[in-house]
Write an enzyme that holds these catalytic residues in place. Structure first.
Site, PDB file in Angstrom:
ATOM      1  CE  LYS A   1      -4.297  -2.575   1.895  1.00  0.00           C
ATOM      2  NZ  LYS A   1      -3.705  -3.834   2.800  1.00  0.00           N
TER       3      LYS A   1
HETATM    4  P1  BMP Z   1      -8.037 -11.433   6.807  1.00  0.00           P
HETATM    5  O1  BMP Z   1      -8.984 -12.396   5.881  1.00  0.00           O
HETATM    6  O2  BMP Z   1      -7.378 -11.829   7.389  1.00  0.00           O
HETATM    7  O3  BMP Z   1      -8.972 -10.299   7.551  1.00  0.00           O
HETATM    8  O4  BMP Z   1      -7.678 -10.201   5.909  1.00  0.00           O
HETATM    9  C1  BMP Z   1      -6.993 -10.101   4.822  1.00  0.00           C
HETATM   10  C2  BMP Z   1      -6.213  -8.438   4.208  1.00  0.00           C
HETATM   11  O5  BMP Z   1      -6.514  -8.386   3.359  1.00  0.00           O
HETATM   12  C3  BMP Z   1      -5.687  -8.977   4.864  1.00  0.00           C
HETATM   13  O6  BMP Z   1      -3.780  -8.159   4.282  1.00  0.00           O
HETATM   14  C4  BMP Z   1      -5.559  -6.949   5.111  1.00  0.00           C
HETATM   15  O7  BMP Z   1      -4.174  -6.415   4.898  1.00  0.00           O
HETATM   16  C5  BMP Z   1      -5.925  -6.763   3.597  1.00  0.00           C
HETATM   17  N1  BMP Z   1      -7.134  -6.213   2.440  1.00  0.00           N
HETATM   18  C6  BMP Z   1      -8.031  -5.482   3.419  1.00  0.00           C
HETATM   19  O8  BMP Z   1      -8.586  -6.660   4.704  1.00  0.00           O
HETATM   20  N2  BMP Z   1      -9.038  -4.304   3.470  1.00  0.00           N
HETATM   21  C7  BMP Z   1      -8.812  -4.045   2.467  1.00  0.00           C
HETATM   22  O9  BMP Z   1     -10.095  -2.726   2.142  1.00  0.00           O
HETATM   23  C8  BMP Z   1      -7.229  -3.774   1.994  1.00  0.00           C
HETATM   24  C9  BMP Z   1      -6.607  -4.628   1.769  1.00  0.00           C
HETATM   25  O10 BMP Z   1      -5.480  -5.009   1.660  1.00  0.00           O
END
Ligand code: BMP
Length: 263
Positions: free
Chosen positions: A93
């Site tokens: 990001k």
């Molecule tokens: P999780 O499914 O464990 O919540 O992880 C989501 C992943 O996607 C994380 O690595 C987070 O940084 C990324 N992410 C997100 O959740 N929402 C966004 O809007 C953008 C992301 O990159």
């Protein structure tokens, strides 16, 4: 309407070579699952990747959460990406002026541009952030960027104008060979069939976490939100059987995509 088109057909519309490669890889491998491996130890990440590798089209990393980072680790990741045929996305990001992101991308401890096929980038700084990233890659023709147009977390400050302006930046003629896709949460943002919609916040068994993350189901992500690729993190990484969980998400996501293009 890109939502009704197959990934094979859309590969012909991609202006960014890595997006073209990714569309083709997804079609051949029958996977639109990206797994986020947000784990702190190199050994645990490699162990997980060996189990989930057969099921994913993209492996998403946050390299700055790794406690025992070393260069051999990224060499091993790249070898696994070749073995199992997936791309590596570093979810950095980037969000600074061109000169800074150029250094953050190509230099420092992680030298991201040497091993990541794809990176994520905020559109906030405008065109300069993309020029900076191009500058930080030795050869950007085999690299791609996913621009954030929306976020999954409750209370985020992105509004409709920001999302619209982000799409204008993505479609600008001087950038579109470098933009592989868009990170967003609704089906109306991406209209160009050559861009890939990546949607995080996908889980089968939870609708939120304690830190404002919001989840939708695999079906809703693909059919209602318009995701081409869904990002699943803890839904897989916290499972007692990660290989079986990855397979389950992969099957659900791929069937949702098949039913979307057929309906
Ligand atoms: P999780 O499914 O464990 O919540 O992880 C989501 C992943 O996607 C994380 O690595 C987070 O940084 C990324 N992410 C997100 O959740 N929402 C966004 O809007 C953008 C992301 O990159």
């Amino acid at each position: 309407n890109r939502l009704k088109m197959s990934f094979e057909a859309r590969s012909n519309h991609a202006r960014c070579p890595v997006a073209k490669r990714l569309f083709q890889l997804m079609a051949v491998k029958k996977s639109n699952l990206c797994i986020a491996v947000d784990l702190p130890k190199v050994g645990a990440i490699l162990d997980l990747v060996m189990k989930i590798g057969p099921h994913i089209c993209v492996l998403k990393t946050h390299i700055d959460v790794v406690e025992d980072f070393n260069e051999n680790f990224v060499h091993s990741l790249v070898a696994l990406a070749e073995k199992y045929n997936f791309l590596i996305m570093e979810d950095r990001k980037f969000a600074d002026i061109g000169n800074t992101v150029s250094m953050q991308y190509g230099h420092g401890l992680y030298k991201i541009s040497q091993w990541a096929d794809l990176v994520t980038c905020h559109s906030l700084p405008g065109k300069g952030v993309l020029d900076g990233l191009k500058n930080g890659a030795v050869d950007y023709s085999n690299k791609g960027v996913f621009l954030l147009a929306e976020m999954s977390c409750r209370g985020n400050l992105i509004n409709e104008k920001y999302t619209k302006d982000t799409m204008e930046l993505a479609m600008d003629g001087s950038n579109n060979d470098f933009i592989a896709g868009i990170v967003c949460q609704n089906p109306h943002v991406v209209t160009n069939p050559g861009l890939i919609q990546l949607t995080p916040g996908v889980q089968i068994s939870n609708t939120s976490d304690e830190l404002s993350q919001q989840y939708s189901s695999p079906q809703s992500a693909i059919k209602e939100k318009g995701a081409d690729i869904a990002v699943v993190g803890r839904g897989v990484t916290n499972s007692p059987n990660v290989a079986a969980a990855a397979e389950e998400y992969r099957d659900q996501l791929w069937s949702a995509y098949c039913s979307r293009i057929e309906s």
